[in-house]
Design a protein around this motif. Structure first.
Motif, PDB file in Angstrom:
ATOM      1  N   CYS A  97       0.276  -1.745  -6.502  1.00  0.00           N
ATOM      2  CA  CYS A  97       0.071  -0.818  -5.389  1.00  0.00           C
ATOM      3  C   CYS A  97      -1.403  -0.856  -5.004  1.00  0.00           C
ATOM      4  O   CYS A  97      -2.267  -0.421  -5.779  1.00  0.00           O
ATOM      5  CB  CYS A  97       0.485   0.599  -5.782  1.00  0.00           C
ATOM      6  N   THR A  98      -1.708  -1.397  -3.840  1.00  0.00           N
ATOM      7  CA  THR A  98      -3.115  -1.506  -3.419  1.00  0.00           C
ATOM      8  C   THR A  98      -3.735  -0.134  -3.189  1.00  0.00           C
ATOM      9  O   THR A  98      -4.957   0.004  -3.252  1.00  0.00           O
ATOM     10  CB  THR A  98      -3.234  -2.351  -2.139  1.00  0.00           C
ATOM     11  N   MET A  99      -2.907   0.885  -2.924  1.00  0.00           N
ATOM     12  CA  MET A  99      -3.440   2.241  -2.779  1.00  0.00           C
ATOM     13  C   MET A  99      -3.886   2.782  -4.131  1.00  0.00           C
ATOM     14  O   MET A  99      -5.002   3.308  -4.278  1.00  0.00           O
ATOM     15  CB  MET A  99      -2.382   3.163  -2.164  1.00  0.00           C
ATOM     16  N   ALA A 100      -3.038   2.642  -5.151  1.00  0.00           N
ATOM     17  CA  ALA A 100      -3.391   3.120  -6.485  1.00  0.00           C
ATOM     18  C   ALA A 100      -4.561   2.334  -7.074  1.00  0.00           C
ATOM     19  O   ALA A 100      -5.454   2.912  -7.724  1.00  0.00           O
ATOM     20  CB  ALA A 100      -2.176   3.024  -7.405  1.00  0.00           C
ATOM     21  N   GLU A 101      -4.593   1.030  -6.832  1.00  0.00           N
ATOM     22  CA  GLU A 101      -5.662   0.188  -7.390  1.00  0.00           C
ATOM     23  C   GLU A 101      -7.010   0.421  -6.709  1.00  0.00           C
ATOM     24  O   GLU A 101      -8.048  -0.005  -7.227  1.00  0.00           O
ATOM     25  CB  GLU A 101      -5.278  -1.287  -7.281  1.00  0.00           C
ATOM     26  N   HIS A 146       0.873  -1.169   0.000  1.00  0.00           N
ATOM     27  CA  HIS A 146       0.000   0.000   0.000  1.00  0.00           C
ATOM     28  C   HIS A 146       0.911   1.219   0.000  1.00  0.00           C
ATOM     29  O   HIS A 146       1.541   1.535   0.999  1.00  0.00           O
ATOM     30  CB  HIS A 146      -0.916  -0.013   1.228  1.00  0.00           C
ATOM     31  N   ASN A 147       0.993   1.886  -1.145  1.00  0.00           N
ATOM     32  CA  ASN A 147       1.995   2.912  -1.459  1.00  0.00           C
ATOM     33  C   ASN A 147       3.304   2.196  -1.791  1.00  0.00           C
ATOM     34  O   ASN A 147       4.307   2.316  -1.092  1.00  0.00           O
ATOM     35  CB  ASN A 147       2.186   3.919  -0.333  1.00  0.00           C
ATOM     36  N   LEU A 148       3.246   1.458  -2.878  1.00  0.00           N
ATOM     37  CA  LEU A 148       4.339   0.577  -3.283  1.00  0.00           C
ATOM     38  C   LEU A 148       5.646   1.332  -3.508  1.00  0.00           C
ATOM     39  O   LEU A 148       6.713   0.852  -3.115  1.00  0.00           O
ATOM     40  CB  LEU A 148       3.944  -0.166  -4.563  1.00  0.00           C
ATOM     41  N   SER A 149       5.583   2.494  -4.121  1.00  0.00           N
ATOM     42  CA  SER A 149       6.813   3.220  -4.432  1.00  0.00           C
ATOM     43  C   SER A 149       7.582   3.583  -3.162  1.00  0.00           C
ATOM     44  O   SER A 149       8.814   3.584  -3.154  1.00  0.00           O
ATOM     45  CB  SER A 149       6.506   4.481  -5.234  1.00  0.00           C
ATOM     46  N   PHE A 150       6.864   3.870  -2.072  1.00  0.00           N
ATOM     47  CA  PHE A 150       7.513   4.196  -0.798  1.00  0.00           C
ATOM     48  C   PHE A 150       8.334   3.003  -0.304  1.00  0.00           C
ATOM     49  O   PHE A 150       9.517   3.128   0.027  1.00  0.00           O
ATOM     50  CB  PHE A 150       6.454   4.576   0.239  1.00  0.00           C
ATOM     51  N   ASP A 151       7.719   1.829  -0.253  1.00  0.00           N
ATOM     52  CA  ASP A 151       8.406   0.646   0.271  1.00  0.00           C
ATOM     53  C   ASP A 151       9.554   0.222  -0.639  1.00  0.00           C
ATOM     54  O   ASP A 151      10.639  -0.130  -0.156  1.00  0.00           O
ATOM     55  CB  ASP A 151       7.408  -0.501   0.444  1.00  0.00           C
ATOM     56  N   ARG A 196      -0.649  -7.841   6.456  1.00  0.00           N
ATOM     57  CA  ARG A 196      -1.815  -8.731   6.377  1.00  0.00           C
ATOM     58  C   ARG A 196      -3.024  -7.992   5.818  1.00  0.00           C
ATOM     59  O   ARG A 196      -3.800  -8.535   5.023  1.00  0.00           O
ATOM     60  CB  ARG A 196      -2.141  -9.281   7.757  1.00  0.00           C
ATOM     61  N   ALA A 197      -3.193  -6.738   6.239  1.00  0.00           N
ATOM     62  CA  ALA A 197      -4.328  -5.944   5.754  1.00  0.00           C
ATOM     63  C   ALA A 197      -4.185  -5.670   4.259  1.00  0.00           C
ATOM     64  O   ALA A 197      -5.164  -5.773   3.498  1.00  0.00           O
ATOM     65  CB  ALA A 197      -4.418  -4.639   6.536  1.00  0.00           C
ATOM     66  N   ALA A 198      -2.980  -5.310   3.818  1.00  0.00           N
ATOM     67  CA  ALA A 198      -2.759  -5.066   2.387  1.00  0.00           C
ATOM     68  C   ALA A 198      -2.961  -6.349   1.590  1.00  0.00           C
ATOM     69  O   ALA A 198      -3.474  -6.318   0.463  1.00  0.00           O
ATOM     70  CB  ALA A 198      -1.356  -4.506   2.166  1.00  0.00           C
ATOM     71  N   ALA A 199      -2.560  -7.488   2.160  1.00  0.00           N
ATOM     72  CA  ALA A 199      -2.778  -8.776   1.496  1.00  0.00           C
ATOM     73  C   ALA A 199      -4.272  -9.057   1.356  1.00  0.00           C
ATOM     74  O   ALA A 199      -4.729  -9.567   0.317  1.00  0.00           O
ATOM     75  CB  ALA A 199      -2.094  -9.896   2.277  1.00  0.00           C
ATOM     76  N   ALA A 200      -5.040  -8.723   2.386  1.00  0.00           N
ATOM     77  CA  ALA A 200      -6.497  -8.912   2.318  1.00  0.00           C
ATOM     78  C   ALA A 200      -7.113  -7.994   1.266  1.00  0.00           C
ATOM     79  O   ALA A 200      -8.067  -8.375   0.576  1.00  0.00           O
ATOM     80  CB  ALA A 200      -7.113  -8.649   3.689  1.00  0.00           C
ATOM     81  N   LEU A 201      -6.565  -6.787   1.137  1.00  0.00           N
ATOM     82  CA  LEU A 201      -7.039  -5.883   0.085  1.00  0.00           C
ATOM     83  C   LEU A 201      -6.785  -6.480  -1.295  1.00  0.00           C
ATOM     84  O   LEU A 201      -7.651  -6.454  -2.178  1.00  0.00           O
ATOM     85  CB  LEU A 201      -6.327  -4.531   0.199  1.00  0.00           C
ATOM     86  N   LEU A 202      -5.579  -7.019  -1.497  1.00  0.00           N
ATOM     87  CA  LEU A 202      -5.255  -7.627  -2.786  1.00  0.00           C
ATOM     88  C   LEU A 202      -6.191  -8.789  -3.076  1.00  0.00           C
ATOM     89  O   LEU A 202      -6.690  -8.944  -4.212  1.00  0.00           O
ATOM     90  CB  LEU A 202      -3.801  -8.102  -2.798  1.00  0.00           C
ATOM     91  N   ARG A 203      -6.449  -9.598  -2.068  1.00  0.00           N
ATOM     92  CA  ARG A 203      -7.381 -10.723  -2.246  1.00  0.00           C
ATOM     93  C   ARG A 203      -8.771 -10.197  -2.617  1.00  0.00           C
ATOM     94  O   ARG A 203      -9.456 -10.774  -3.488  1.00  0.00           O
ATOM     95  CB  ARG A 203      -7.445 -11.537  -0.951  1.00  0.00           C
ATOM     96  N   HIS A 204      -9.175  -9.099  -2.010  1.00  0.00           N
ATOM     97  CA  HIS A 204     -10.471  -8.485  -2.319  1.00  0.00           C
ATOM     98  C   HIS A 204     -10.503  -8.040  -3.784  1.00  0.00           C
ATOM     99  O   HIS A 204     -11.500  -8.279  -4.496  1.00  0.00           O
ATOM    100  CB  HIS A 204     -10.706  -7.297  -1.389  1.00  0.00           C
TER     101      HIS A 204
END
Length: 405
Positions: free
Chosen positions: A121-125, A92-97, A159-167
């Protein structure tokens, strides 16, 4: 160790600040592995010793007492490389990490293929899958009905970002929106870094590893310490107890000095009882022990692992022998005081309070400095490392405020 089929590696970092170009560093890493369908296949996380201060601890909640047990990035670089190799990076905010990870790998002269266009990037998506959702992780999770308890803990956030991706994958089914990225990740080469197998270290490690410092003293045969030895140990003990707290680094120093002086547990019990008697004598200097003064004596007894009865014994001994004294640390007008770390009210306000008390705030630690005031007494900042090497006491802002009174 996490492993499994080719898929996604969801990353979350906690850092000392916002930019590697400002010399900020990674202090916690978490990775959650998902397969191509979004099923979790493993997870891994660790604290990382940045070998500097920890930045805004009020945000990430990581203390130096835990970090001192953690591996450096160099120690885990091989493990991390294996965890990311062949997988699509997600955050979530892939470029930062990825910016921070590239910087950390670059310090080791390694250049892994960590590029935002090769990841998700789950934020951008969120703009595509969560209409009108806010950009932050907590907001996206709220819209997607994903629990997020303990925000700014790397593993919880991963874990939360992973759940977002799964969503997002569920909403896209049966289409795989990132199949091309999965194929590219499987074909992308990575630099070879030796995996040292360094153990991960989690939050709260100091509570389980840092037993009371007296428990770490070898139980040698009792011996009568030489006066010079007693003075040297008591001086260090007094420095450690200035803020009525024994930091992990101070406990280490006491254990090391006791070993150098070959002091046994019996020796230390005697020295601690004498120290407590001196504190009691100071409380009785005006002939009256107030409730606040008694609490001080009780707190010192507890820190030295002395039984409650030792407090009454010390007060009784002090009343019978009022001449018991200890050469204690005390600031004098004109003394140099250095401040480090993020403090409530801002460092400038603390420096002004020091000036009003006739002390001189100083920007750097030198041998002429008398005291270092640190937001975290176990801080790994350069100022703290230098203060410890010079034998300069380190206290918390609260302790400094009490000294001003």
């Amino acid at each position: 160790m996490v492993n499994g089929p080719i898929g996604y590696a969801v990353i979350d970092l906690e850092t000392t600040g916002l930019r590697p170009s400002w010399h900020d560093r990674v202090i916690e890493i978490a990775i959650v592995h998902l397969d191509a369908t979004g099923r979790v296949s493993g997870e891994w996380s660790t604290l990382v010793n940045p070998e500097r201060d920890l930045g805004p601890q009020r945000i990430h909640g990581i203390g130096a007492a835990d970090i001192r047990h953690a591996p450096t990035f160099k120690d885990i670089a091989g493990t991390l490389s294996n965890l990311l190799r062949g997988r699509v990076p997600v955050a979530h905010n892939l470029s930062f990490d990825l910016n921070f990870l590239s910087y950390e790998f670059g310090r080791l002269e390694a250049q892994p293929p960590l590029h935002a266009h090769l990841g998700v990037c789950t934020m951008a998506e969120a703009a595509r899958f969560l209409a009108h959702a806010p950009r932050n992780l907590a907001g996206c999770c709220a819209v997607a009905d994903i629990p997020l308890d303990g925000h700014h803990d790397a593993l919880i956030d991963a874990r939360a970002a992973a759940a977002l991706l799964r969503h997002y994958l569920d909403l896209s089914h049966p289409v795989g929106p990132w199949d091309a990225l999965l194929h590219a990740a499987a074909q992308t080469s990575w630099p070879t870094l030796h995996d040292t197998g360094t153990a991960w270290v989690g939050r709260g490690v100091s509570a389980s590893r840092d037993s009371h410092f007296l428990a770490r003293i070898l139980d040698r045969l009792p011996r009568a310490p030489q006066p010079v030895h007693a003075d040297e140990y008591l001086a260090l003990l007094d420095q450690a107890l200035l803020d009525r707290h024994i930091a992990a680094s101070e406990a280490d120093a006491l254990v090391d000095l006791a070993a150098q002086l070959e002091l046994s547990r019996a020796d230390l019990d005697e020295l601690h009882q004498g120290y407590l008697a001196a504190i009691a004598s100071a409380a009785l200097a005006d002939g009256v022990v107030t409730a606040t003064e008694r609490r001080e004596v009780e707190l010192v007894a507890d820190l030295l692992d002395l039984p409650p009865a030792a407090v009454d014994d010390a007060l009784t001994a002090a009343a019978a022998h009022p001449s018991i004294q200890l050469s204690r640390f005390q600031l004098e007008p004109g003394d140099l005081v250095v401040f480090t770390g993020e403090m409530d009210g801002g460092r400038e306000s603390w420096e002004q309070r020091a000036r009003e008390a006739s002390y001189i705030p100083h920007p750097n630690v030198t041998k002429k400095v008398r005291l270092l005031v640190a937001a975290d007494p176990d801080t790994l900042s350069g100022k703290a490392r230098k203060a410890r090497s010079y034998g300069i006491p380190i206290v918390t802002p609260d302790a400094f405020a009490r000294m001003l009174k």
